[in-house]
Design an enzyme around this catalytic site. Structure first.
Site, short mmCIF file in Angstrom:
data_model
loop_
_atom_site.label_atom_id
_atom_site.label_comp_id
_atom_site.label_asym_id
_atom_site.label_seq_id
_atom_site.Cartn_x
_atom_site.Cartn_y
_atom_site.Cartn_z
N ASP A 175 69.28 58.89 -1.25
CA ASP A 175 68.85 57.79 -0.19
C ASP A 175 70.06 57.50 0.65
O ASP A 175 70.54 58.61 1.65
CB ASP A 175 68.19 56.78 -0.77
CG ASP A 175 67.64 55.63 0.24
OD1 ASP A 175 67.46 55.83 1.26
OD2 ASP A 175 67.65 54.16 -0.29
N ASP A 180 67.32 62.31 -8.94
CA ASP A 180 66.00 62.36 -8.25
C ASP A 180 65.98 62.39 -6.86
O ASP A 180 65.29 63.14 -6.25
CB ASP A 180 65.17 61.09 -8.82
CG ASP A 180 66.03 59.87 -8.87
OD1 ASP A 180 67.08 59.75 -8.06
OD2 ASP A 180 65.20 58.84 -9.27
P1 IMP Z 1 71.18 55.77 -2.84
O1 IMP Z 1 72.52 55.09 -3.64
O2 IMP Z 1 71.06 54.73 -1.69
O3 IMP Z 1 71.53 57.11 -2.39
O4 IMP Z 1 69.81 55.46 -3.83
C1 IMP Z 1 69.82 56.30 -5.03
C2 IMP Z 1 68.84 56.10 -6.11
O5 IMP Z 1 68.16 54.75 -5.52
C3 IMP Z 1 68.11 56.92 -6.36
O6 IMP Z 1 68.64 57.43 -7.74
C4 IMP Z 1 66.80 56.09 -6.94
O7 IMP Z 1 66.82 55.51 -8.19
C5 IMP Z 1 66.80 54.92 -5.77
N1 IMP Z 1 65.93 55.21 -4.57
C6 IMP Z 1 66.14 55.41 -3.27
N2 IMP Z 1 65.08 55.83 -2.85
C7 IMP Z 1 64.00 55.66 -3.60
C8 IMP Z 1 62.60 55.67 -3.20
O8 IMP Z 1 62.15 56.00 -2.01
N3 IMP Z 1 61.84 55.21 -4.54
C9 IMP Z 1 62.39 55.08 -5.82
N4 IMP Z 1 63.76 54.93 -6.02
C10 IMP Z 1 64.63 55.32 -4.98
#
Ligand code: IMP
Length: 172
Positions: A99, A96
């Site tokens: 981040d 999705d």
């Molecule tokens: P990362 O490991 O920091 O890249 O985070 C990825 C995961 O965090 C995604 O698969 C989402 O489930 C969640 N996530 C990151 N940003 C958002 C946001 O703005 N809204 C909702 N979920 C998020």
């Protein structure tokens, strides 16, 4: 609470059309496996694969990343593994939102351990300003600014996933 729309239904539809066309031309004669990263991928995954006019294998993986917080915990736990054999297959990993990049990096590592031929990331959204680990996104819907978004599969503490478009989450 629910803030303004960040990505409209019409914008999502046109991203889906473009991404499906890009993936279709990348596929060539390959026999791909689409792996969705639950739960956030659900609507994106199903809407995307329905636009690909050939048979593709599908599976899902679930890791825990976010709890009730809007910042990444940085540690990922495997909740549900894939069951399909990806050895020597071409994997399209459908996520999705990217981040910090930690979730995707860990998921890629888990799948690479099963020796796929290739693994490419398909992401609906990316927040490049938040990146801590570099991840290559082969197929991207759109970049967004550093704000927490909900809807179209994305949640805040398991809420708002079912919204048809993507909104900003604003403080109460
Ligand atoms: P990362 O490991 O920091 O890249 O985070 C990825 C995961 O965090 C995604 O698969 C989402 O489930 C969640 N996530 C990151 N940003 C958002 C946001 O703005 N809204 C909702 N979920 C998020």
């Amino acid at each position: 609470m629910l803030g303004p729309v960040v990505v409209s239904r019409a914008a999502i539809e046109s991203m889906l059309d473009r991404l499906a066309a890009e993936i279709e031309s990348d596929l060539g004669g390959r026999s791909p496996v689409f792996i969705g990263v639950l739960k956030g991928c659900v609507f994106f995954f199903t809407d995307l694969v329905k636009r690909i006019r050939r048979s593709v294998d599908m599976d899902f993986i679930q890791v825990s990343s976010y709890g009730a917080s809007t910042t990444s915990s940085g540690s990922v736990v495997l909740v549900k593994d894939i069951t399909v054999d990806v050895r020597d297959r071409d994997v399209y990993l459908v996520e999705d939102i990217v981040d910090t990049g930690t979730t995707l990096t860990d998921v890629i590592r888990l799948i690479e351990a099963r020796h796929p031929r290739t693994i490419q990331v398909v992401a609906l959204l990316s927040k490049p300003s938040r990146r801590q680990v570099e991840v290559e996104i082969a197929f991207l819907g759109t970049e967004i600014e550093d704000r927490f978004v909900i809807g179209y599969g994305l949640d805040f503490d398991e809420r708002y996933r079912n919204l048809p478009e993507i909104h900003e989450l604003v403080p109460e």
